[in-house]
Design an enzyme around this catalytic site. Structure first.
Site, PDB file in Angstrom:
ATOM      1  N   SER A 118       0.832  -1.212   0.000  1.00  0.00           N
ATOM      2  CA  SER A 118       0.000   0.000   0.000  1.00  0.00           C
ATOM      3  C   SER A 118       0.858   1.251   0.000  1.00  0.00           C
ATOM      4  CB  SER A 118      -0.870   0.008   1.259  1.00  0.00           C
ATOM      5  OG  SER A 118      -1.388   1.296   1.487  1.00  0.00           O
ATOM      6  N   ALA A 119       0.283   2.322  -0.556  1.00  0.00           N
ATOM      7  CA  ALA A 119       0.930   3.637  -0.493  1.00  0.00           C
ATOM      8  C   ALA A 119       1.083   4.107   0.952  1.00  0.00           C
ATOM      9  CB  ALA A 119       0.097   4.642  -1.279  1.00  0.00           C
ATOM     10  N   TYR A 149      -0.748   0.047  10.042  1.00  0.00           N
ATOM     11  CA  TYR A 149      -1.096  -0.628   8.783  1.00  0.00           C
ATOM     12  C   TYR A 149       0.049  -0.455   7.767  1.00  0.00           C
ATOM     13  CZ  TYR A 149      -3.583  -1.129   4.257  1.00  0.00           C
ATOM     14  OH  TYR A 149      -3.966  -1.461   2.976  1.00  0.00           O
ATOM     15  N   LYS A 192     -13.742   3.235   2.188  1.00  0.00           N
ATOM     16  CA  LYS A 192     -12.823   4.339   1.898  1.00  0.00           C
ATOM     17  C   LYS A 192     -13.622   5.531   1.384  1.00  0.00           C
ATOM     18  CE  LYS A 192     -10.789   1.204  -0.312  1.00  0.00           C
ATOM     19  NZ  LYS A 192     -10.648   1.313  -1.727  1.00  0.00           N
ATOM     20  N   THR A 219      -5.463  15.832   0.139  1.00  0.00           N
ATOM     21  CA  THR A 219      -5.506  15.330  -1.248  1.00  0.00           C
ATOM     22  C   THR A 219      -5.231  13.825  -1.316  1.00  0.00           C
ATOM     23  OG1 THR A 219      -3.179  15.946  -1.487  1.00  0.00           O
ATOM     24  CG2 THR A 219      -4.831  17.505  -2.351  1.00  0.00           C
ATOM     25  N   ARG A 283      -1.508  12.915  -0.805  1.00  0.00           N
ATOM     26  CA  ARG A 283      -0.932  11.691  -1.382  1.00  0.00           C
ATOM     27  C   ARG A 283      -1.289  11.628  -2.851  1.00  0.00           C
ATOM     28  NH1 ARG A 283      -2.171   6.851   1.972  1.00  0.00           N
ATOM     29  NH2 ARG A 283      -0.163   7.334   2.905  1.00  0.00           N
TER      30      ARG A 283
HETATM   31  P1  NAD Z   1     -10.904  -6.266   1.285  1.00  0.00           P
HETATM   32  O1  NAD Z   1     -10.983  -6.051   2.760  1.00  0.00           O
HETATM   33  O2  NAD Z   1     -12.126  -6.100   0.472  1.00  0.00           O
HETATM   34  O3  NAD Z   1     -10.290  -7.707   0.995  1.00  0.00           O
HETATM   35  C1  NAD Z   1      -9.413  -8.366   1.869  1.00  0.00           C
HETATM   36  C2  NAD Z   1      -9.959  -9.764   2.099  1.00  0.00           C
HETATM   37  O4  NAD Z   1      -9.043 -10.476   2.955  1.00  0.00           O
HETATM   38  C3  NAD Z   1     -11.329  -9.778   2.807  1.00  0.00           C
HETATM   39  O5  NAD Z   1     -12.304 -10.421   2.032  1.00  0.00           O
HETATM   40  C4  NAD Z   1     -11.063 -10.517   4.100  1.00  0.00           C
HETATM   41  O6  NAD Z   1     -12.142 -11.330   4.544  1.00  0.00           O
HETATM   42  C5  NAD Z   1      -9.831 -11.350   3.737  1.00  0.00           C
HETATM   43  N1  NAD Z   1      -9.117 -11.758   4.936  1.00  0.00           N
HETATM   44  C6  NAD Z   1      -8.791 -10.992   5.995  1.00  0.00           C
HETATM   45  N2  NAD Z   1      -8.197 -11.742   6.929  1.00  0.00           N
HETATM   46  C7  NAD Z   1      -8.154 -13.006   6.453  1.00  0.00           C
HETATM   47  C8  NAD Z   1      -7.670 -14.236   6.983  1.00  0.00           C
HETATM   48  N3  NAD Z   1      -7.136 -14.297   8.197  1.00  0.00           N
HETATM   49  N4  NAD Z   1      -7.793 -15.344   6.225  1.00  0.00           N
HETATM   50  C9  NAD Z   1      -8.378 -15.294   5.001  1.00  0.00           C
HETATM   51  N5  NAD Z   1      -8.838 -14.143   4.441  1.00  0.00           N
HETATM   52  C10 NAD Z   1      -8.734 -13.028   5.175  1.00  0.00           C
HETATM   53  O7  NAD Z   1      -9.743  -5.288   0.769  1.00  0.00           O
HETATM   54  P2  NAD Z   1      -9.297  -4.942  -0.727  1.00  0.00           P
HETATM   55  O8  NAD Z   1      -9.616  -3.507  -0.951  1.00  0.00           O
HETATM   56  O9  NAD Z   1      -9.774  -5.960  -1.683  1.00  0.00           O
HETATM   57  O10 NAD Z   1      -7.715  -5.044  -0.570  1.00  0.00           O
HETATM   58  C11 NAD Z   1      -6.989  -6.183  -0.994  1.00  0.00           C
HETATM   59  C12 NAD Z   1      -5.521  -5.989  -0.635  1.00  0.00           C
HETATM   60  O11 NAD Z   1      -5.012  -4.799  -1.238  1.00  0.00           O
HETATM   61  C13 NAD Z   1      -5.261  -5.840   0.868  1.00  0.00           C
HETATM   62  O12 NAD Z   1      -4.053  -6.479   1.190  1.00  0.00           O
HETATM   63  C14 NAD Z   1      -5.113  -4.354   1.058  1.00  0.00           C
HETATM   64  O13 NAD Z   1      -4.338  -4.024   2.184  1.00  0.00           O
HETATM   65  C15 NAD Z   1      -4.429  -3.965  -0.234  1.00  0.00           C
HETATM   66  N6  NAD Z   1      -4.664  -2.548  -0.569  1.00  0.00           N
HETATM   67  C16 NAD Z   1      -5.907  -2.136  -0.955  1.00  0.00           C
HETATM   68  C17 NAD Z   1      -6.111  -0.798  -1.250  1.00  0.00           C
HETATM   69  C18 NAD Z   1      -7.453  -0.287  -1.686  1.00  0.00           C
HETATM   70  O14 NAD Z   1      -7.568   0.919  -1.898  1.00  0.00           O
HETATM   71  N7  NAD Z   1      -8.473  -1.123  -1.842  1.00  0.00           N
HETATM   72  C19 NAD Z   1      -5.056   0.113  -1.153  1.00  0.00           C
HETATM   73  C20 NAD Z   1      -3.818  -0.343  -0.723  1.00  0.00           C
HETATM   74  C21 NAD Z   1      -3.609  -1.693  -0.469  1.00  0.00           C
HETATM   75  N1  GDD Z   2     -13.293   6.781   4.667  1.00  0.00           N
HETATM   76  C1  GDD Z   2     -13.715   8.059   4.706  1.00  0.00           C
HETATM   77  N2  GDD Z   2     -15.028   8.333   4.945  1.00  0.00           N
HETATM   78  N3  GDD Z   2     -12.802   9.041   4.523  1.00  0.00           N
HETATM   79  C2  GDD Z   2     -13.251  10.325   4.552  1.00  0.00           C
HETATM   80  C3  GDD Z   2     -14.593  10.656   4.771  1.00  0.00           C
HETATM   81  C4  GDD Z   2     -15.525   9.604   4.982  1.00  0.00           C
HETATM   82  O1  GDD Z   2     -16.728   9.810   5.182  1.00  0.00           O
HETATM   83  N4  GDD Z   2     -14.711  12.014   4.744  1.00  0.00           N
HETATM   84  C5  GDD Z   2     -13.492  12.482   4.508  1.00  0.00           C
HETATM   85  N5  GDD Z   2     -12.586  11.479   4.419  1.00  0.00           N
HETATM   86  C6  GDD Z   2     -11.138  11.646   4.248  1.00  0.00           C
HETATM   87  C7  GDD Z   2     -10.283  10.888   5.274  1.00  0.00           C
HETATM   88  O2  GDD Z   2     -10.271  11.584   6.502  1.00  0.00           O
HETATM   89  C8  GDD Z   2      -8.927  10.907   4.578  1.00  0.00           C
HETATM   90  O3  GDD Z   2      -8.248  12.100   4.873  1.00  0.00           O
HETATM   91  C9  GDD Z   2      -9.300  10.855   3.089  1.00  0.00           C
HETATM   92  O4  GDD Z   2     -10.713  11.151   3.004  1.00  0.00           O
HETATM   93  C10 GDD Z   2      -9.041   9.519   2.417  1.00  0.00           C
HETATM   94  O5  GDD Z   2      -9.615   8.515   3.237  1.00  0.00           O
HETATM   95  P1  GDD Z   2      -9.750   6.981   2.748  1.00  0.00           P
HETATM   96  O6  GDD Z   2     -10.158   6.947   1.332  1.00  0.00           O
HETATM   97  O7  GDD Z   2     -10.625   6.286   3.737  1.00  0.00           O
HETATM   98  O8  GDD Z   2      -8.292   6.383   2.988  1.00  0.00           O
HETATM   99  P2  GDD Z   2      -6.804   6.813   2.570  1.00  0.00           P
HETATM  100  O9  GDD Z   2      -6.702   7.317   1.183  1.00  0.00           O
HETATM  101  O10 GDD Z   2      -6.262   7.731   3.617  1.00  0.00           O
HETATM  102  O11 GDD Z   2      -6.096   5.414   2.684  1.00  0.00           O
HETATM  103  C11 GDD Z   2      -6.607   4.387   1.835  1.00  0.00           C
HETATM  104  O12 GDD Z   2      -5.752   4.161   0.765  1.00  0.00           O
HETATM  105  C12 GDD Z   2      -4.582   3.472   1.076  1.00  0.00           C
HETATM  106  C13 GDD Z   2      -3.752   3.380  -0.173  1.00  0.00           C
HETATM  107  O13 GDD Z   2      -3.558   4.601  -0.780  1.00  0.00           O
HETATM  108  C14 GDD Z   2      -6.917   3.150   2.670  1.00  0.00           C
HETATM  109  O14 GDD Z   2      -7.805   2.307   1.984  1.00  0.00           O
HETATM  110  C15 GDD Z   2      -5.720   2.336   2.958  1.00  0.00           C
HETATM  111  O15 GDD Z   2      -6.136   1.079   3.496  1.00  0.00           O
HETATM  112  C16 GDD Z   2      -4.954   2.140   1.657  1.00  0.00           C
HETATM  113  O16 GDD Z   2      -3.821   1.358   1.899  1.00  0.00           O
END
Ligand code: NAD
Ligand code: GDD
Length: 332
Positions: A118-119, A149, A192, A219, A283
């Site tokens: 992840s970023a 995280y 998110k 951002t 970011r």
């Molecule tokens: P998600 O939560 O929808 O998917 C993750 C899945 O992992 C879930 O279905 C959950 O049940 C499963 N899981 C958790 N613990 C487990 C365990 N102990 N055994 C088996 N399965 C388990 O999240 P996503 O958005 O699909 O993200 C997938 C991957 O990408 C993650 O590793 C996440 O950290 C990474 N990632 C996602 C984003 C994003 O913006 N979606 C950004 C950065 C990194």
């Molecule tokens: N989730 C959420 N919900 N965020 C909000 C809201 C709301 O109602 N209102 C404002 N925000 C703002 C958060 O406070 C944060 O500053 C920004 O929107 C982005 O929040 P998210 O989209 O939830 O997460 P992120 O971009 O900080 O981090 C996500 O991206 C990473 C990778 O770039 C997460 O999903 C991380 O798990 C992921 O690794």
């Protein structure tokens, strides 16, 4: 036709990946704690299991798959990972999954693994200026992620890279920057900002207000799911073995993201800024390396992805409302 294991197949990115791999003609086994919430997946086999358990890892990783995609993690948006309340679980659960998966993969002779980083692993000190965040791959050290995280992702990147060094495994690492789209978590606390704002706009009456955490001037960039999968497939088919950004360079403020959702919804709402978990101030993905190494970059404008996502989330909101109306009618 390859034999492929997708860990975290019941989640957002994993579910879309299973569909894509099946459409490409591969044999796919998925594993997750739960079934996919929104789709019946076309996986050849789907195992419900907890990858924190070594016995489960032995069961699902019983053969030298051609490829593994390791997406399973204890994860969520800002409301889940920046409050500090889940820190111990996030670190323990995700690190244990990665330790187990890579160990068992090496034992059964799997050579190629994709790991979803992840970023959030980038140092906070380069993400203080919302207009000029720095997220080039070589800016990762000295390490200073702003969340546990992010530290876990950094640890696991190093774990996979050490298996590459010591056991000759081919490791591919994508550093995802906020991936969004249909069939992602849209309520419940792990959603998110794109999904959260789509839900809030869908639920708000025209002329009303929606809550935004912080001043909305922070951002981010957001990458639509199809482009994420395209980048992952290209990375897996390449020889590039270092961590690489998978994200969009279309950086917007969170206020602008909210306005984009309103534009798509055709609603005029005011923004009410409230306190909430914020994460880094700015970011953006830096795509110089992916352009150079894979000859590719995403092209879909944010608004096009938001259009698809809003349509799906507003349908979920409507369905939920009509179900609760049915229930209260039934009990009246
Ligand atoms: P998600 O939560 O929808 O998917 C993750 C899945 O992992 C879930 O279905 C959950 O049940 C499963 N899981 C958790 N613990 C487990 C365990 N102990 N055994 C088996 N399965 C388990 O999240 P996503 O958005 O699909 O993200 C997938 C991957 O990408 C993650 O590793 C996440 O950290 C990474 N990632 C996602 C984003 C994003 O913006 N979606 C950004 C950065 C990194
Ligand atoms: N989730 C959420 N919900 N965020 C909000 C809201 C709301 O109602 N209102 C404002 N925000 C703002 C958060 O406070 C944060 O500053 C920004 O929107 C982005 O929040 P998210 O989209 O939830 O997460 P992120 O971009 O900080 O981090 C996500 O991206 C990473 C990778 O770039 C997460 O999903 C991380 O798990 C992921 O690794």
């Amino acid at each position: 036709m390859k034999k492929i294991l997708v860990c975290g197949a019941g989640g957002f990115i994993g579910g879309h990946l299973v569909k894509r791999l099946k459409a490409d003609g591969h044999w796919v086994r998925g594993v997750d704690l739960k079934q996919h919430e929104f789709s019946e997946l076309p996986a050849d086999e789907f195992v419900i299991g907890d990858l924190r358990e070594q016995s489960v890892c032995r069961e699902v990783l019983d053969r030298p798959f051609d490829e593994i995609y390791q997406l399973a993690a204890d994860m969520g948006g800002a409301g889940y990972i920046f409050t500090g309340e889940q820190d111990a679980d996030v670190m323990h659960n995700s690190a244990t999954i990665n330790l187990n998966v890579v160990h068992q993969a090496q034992k059964v002779g799997v050579h190629k693994i994709f790991y979803s980083s992840s970023a959030c692993m980038y140092p906070e000190y380069n993400q203080l200026d919302p207009d000029n965040p720095k997220c080039a791959e070589d800016s990762a050290y000295p390490a200073a992620p702003d969340s546990e995280y992010g530290w876990e992702k950094l640890f696991s990147e190093r774990l996979y890279l050490s298996y590459a060094r010591n056991y000759g495994m081919q490791i591919r690492i994508g550093r995802f920057h906020n991936i969004f789209g249909e069939e992602g978590t849209w309520q419940g606390g792990r959603e998110k900002s794109p999904a959260a704002l789509c839900r809030k706009v869908a639920e708000a009456p025209d002329g009303g207000a929606i809550e935004v955490w912080g001043d909305g001037l922070q951002t981010r960039s957001f990458l639509y799911i199809d482009e994420c999968l395209e980048a992952v497939r290209r990375l897996m088919d390449s020889n590039f073995a270092e961590p690489i950004n998978i994200g969009s360079e279309e950086m917007v403020t969170i206020n602008r993201l909210a306005e984009t959702v309103m534009e798509v919804a055709g609603k005029s709402l005011s923004l009410k800024h409230i306190e909430g978990p914020l994460g880094v101030r700015g970011r953006n993905s830096d795509n110089n390396l992916i352009r150079e190494k894979l000859g590719w970059e995403p092209t879909m404008p944010l608004i096009d992805g938001i259009r698809k996502t809003y349509q799906w989330i507003s349908a979920q909101v409507e369905r939920q409302h009509s179900q609760s109306a049915d229930r209260s009618y039934g009990t009246a």
